[in-house]
Design an enzyme around this catalytic site. Sequence first.
Site, PDB file in Angstrom:
ATOM      1  N   CYS A 138       0.811  -1.220   0.000  1.00 12.29           N
ATOM      2  CA  CYS A 138       0.000   0.000   0.000  1.00 12.29           C
ATOM      3  C   CYS A 138       0.842   1.266   0.000  1.00 12.29           C
ATOM      4  O   CYS A 138       0.306   2.357  -0.162  1.00 12.29           O
ATOM      5  CB  CYS A 138      -0.901   0.019   1.228  1.00 12.29           C
ATOM      6  N   CYS A 190      -0.909  -5.223   7.017  1.00 10.60           N
ATOM      7  CA  CYS A 190      -0.562  -3.976   7.710  1.00 10.60           C
ATOM      8  C   CYS A 190       0.297  -4.265   8.945  1.00 10.60           C
ATOM      9  O   CYS A 190       1.119  -3.440   9.338  1.00 10.60           O
ATOM     10  CB  CYS A 190      -1.817  -3.234   8.138  1.00 10.60           C
TER      11      CYS A 190
END
Length: 126
Positions: A33, A102
């Site tokens: 990301c 994440c």
Amino acid sequence: MYSEKVMDHFMNPRNVGEIENPDGVGQVGNARCGDIMKIYLKIEDNRIVDIKFKTFGCGAAIATSSMATELVKGKTIEEALALTNKAVADALDGLPPIKMHCSVLAEEAIKAAIEDYRSKQLVKSK
Ligand code: FES
């Protein structure tokens, strides 16, 4: 979608900030990301006596950074190196599967900061 612990660490992240004259700094980016995390370490007698982080990333990245810093504070370097992103996610009562990537940021940033610390030690001992 998120556990109460994730929301708590996202809304009130622990150990946010910078350390002046840190013994080790690690910065990593998430390939999926583009989010970035930076970790600062203060190390005494092989133990992490202080740790701070800055995360330019999503809520799950902030919550996992916060929990990861709590988990390694006061630990030895070896114990901190053994921390996995799964252990951090478990400590937060889990993350949604699409957010597991994440949690890798915190693990990698801590490892990078320890590597930085070790390379500085090597330079000092030469
Ligand atoms: Fe980038 Fe979560 S979406 S770290």
